[in-house]
Design a protein around this motif. Structure first.
Motif, mmCIF file in Angstrom:
data_model
loop_
_atom_site.group_PDB
_atom_site.id
_atom_site.type_symbol
_atom_site.label_atom_id
_atom_site.label_comp_id
_atom_site.label_asym_id
_atom_site.label_seq_id
_atom_site.Cartn_x
_atom_site.Cartn_y
_atom_site.Cartn_z
ATOM 1 N N LYS A 1 63.132 104.701 76.340
ATOM 2 C CA LYS A 1 62.648 103.481 76.964
ATOM 3 C C LYS A 1 63.677 102.363 76.976
ATOM 4 O O LYS A 1 63.603 101.452 77.802
ATOM 5 N N SER A 2 64.644 102.422 76.076
ATOM 6 C CA SER A 2 65.645 101.350 76.000
ATOM 7 C C SER A 2 66.921 101.689 76.767
ATOM 8 O O SER A 2 67.940 101.007 76.620
ATOM 9 N N HIS A 3 66.889 102.735 77.586
ATOM 10 C CA HIS A 3 68.084 103.153 78.325
ATOM 11 C C HIS A 3 67.780 103.274 79.819
ATOM 12 O O HIS A 3 66.652 103.584 80.220
ATOM 13 N N GLN B 1 58.929 109.773 69.109
ATOM 14 C CA GLN B 1 60.258 109.225 68.846
ATOM 15 C C GLN B 1 61.206 109.511 70.008
ATOM 16 O O GLN B 1 62.006 108.653 70.412
ATOM 17 N N GLU C 1 60.076 107.243 72.954
ATOM 18 C CA GLU C 1 60.461 105.856 72.724
ATOM 19 C C GLU C 1 61.970 105.669 72.842
ATOM 20 O O GLU C 1 62.441 104.620 73.304
ATOM 21 N N GLY C 2 62.724 106.666 72.426
ATOM 22 C CA GLY C 2 64.170 106.554 72.475
ATOM 23 C C GLY C 2 64.728 106.388 73.880
ATOM 24 O O GLY C 2 65.827 105.842 74.054
ATOM 25 N N SER D 1 62.982 106.486 83.209
ATOM 26 C CA SER D 1 64.215 105.774 82.877
ATOM 27 C C SER D 1 65.327 106.016 83.886
ATOM 28 O O SER D 1 66.460 105.581 83.667
#
Length: 287
Positions: free
Chosen positions: A196-198, A190, A193-194, A232
């Motif tokens: 990956k969108s930043h 978690q 994955e958290g 990231s």
């Protein structure tokens, strides 16, 4: 005959249960830790050491030496070859940290140096940037230096850092996942994955060691999140005091070329500095 096999034939389990005698019937008088230290020390004067010469020097069997070399090879401390071993990489005998020291003990180590490193690292953070703060004592010192600022967006998997930064004025985001005690780091898929969108302008990574092959950490679970931070980031900044030069631990985080800046308290030794320069890593030595 015992359990279907002759009683005079020793299995691997027998040998492990009776470490004082090897599979060739010779009594092993040298403790394993001392053997390993003497094997590593042998590379100071030799590029290659043979199983036969080590067996003679240590007074143990060839089978015992093979097991020792295999174990040290898995730890990255040497490279196994036919009939013996050679030193691993430019640093002939790096120190391997097998166990993670308690957090409070690490806080006391190199405290002045870590404070200087944190002050130098804080100067790299520009106004309005998004910043990733990893786990570790040097990162906690950096969080203390950044806490008074109100112009940052901070992402962290470090509960200690999140509580410290939340008392300041900047916006703080804590990753979700499982809490690893006593480090109080947030780990697991978690958390990975958290990230990956930043996109983060800069991430600051704590390490337990660095050598010519890369940067290391004690924990495989923390290492997964460190790699996610790095993936990231626009710029990757490692905080590492000089006591960690030439040290390895269980998990290699990334090779040298994945890091943009190394902030430390003393110039690295020549061979490590050459590797860092070769891969374009900027070295900042805190005043």
């Amino acid at each position: 005959m015992e359990n279907g096999r002759p009683s005079d034939i020793k299995s691997n389990a027998d040998l492990e249960a009776n470490p004082g005698r090897d599979g060739e019937g010779r009594t092993e008088r040298v403790p394993a830790a001392l053997r390993h230290a003497r094997i590593i020390a042998s590379f100071e004067n030799n590029d290659f050491v043979s199983i036969a010469s080590l067996a003679d020097e240590l007074g143990v069997s060839g089978m015992t030496v093979r097991r020792d070399l295999d174990l040290l090879g898995k730890r990255g401390l040497l490279e196994r070859t036919h009939g013996g071993a050679v030193a691993a990489g430019p640093l002939a005998a790096p120190t391997f940290d097998e166990d993670e020291p308690p957090f409070e003990q690490r806080m006391r180590r190199q405290a002045v140096e870590k404070s200087s490193i944190a002050a130098a690292a804080a100067k790299l953070v520009a106004s309005g940037e998004s910043v990733g703060l990893d786990v570790g004592t040097s990162i906690l010192a950096l969080a203390s230096a950044l806490a008074p600022r109100r112009d940052l967006r901070v992402f962290t998997n470090n509960l200690r850092v999140s509580m410290l930064m939340a008392e300041g004025k900047s916006t703080v985001y804590i990753l979700g996942g499982q809490v690893r005690v006593p480090e109080y780091s947030v780990i697991g898929p978690q958390a990975v994955e958290g990230l990956k969108s930043h996109f983060l302008d800069k991430v600051f990574i704590g390490v337990s060691g660095v050598d010519a092959n890369g940067f290391y950490d004690y924990s495989p679970e923390d290492t997964e999140v460190k790699r996610a931070f790095i993936a990231s980031a626009g710029s990757v900044i490692v905080l590492c005091d000089s006591s960690k030069f030439g040290r390895r631990a269980l998990s290699r985080i990334v090779p040298l070329e994945k890091v943009s800046v190394l902030v430390t308290d003393a110039a690295p030794p020549a061979d490590l500095a050459a590797g860092l320069n070769q891969h374009g890593v900027r070295i900042i030595v805190a005043a």
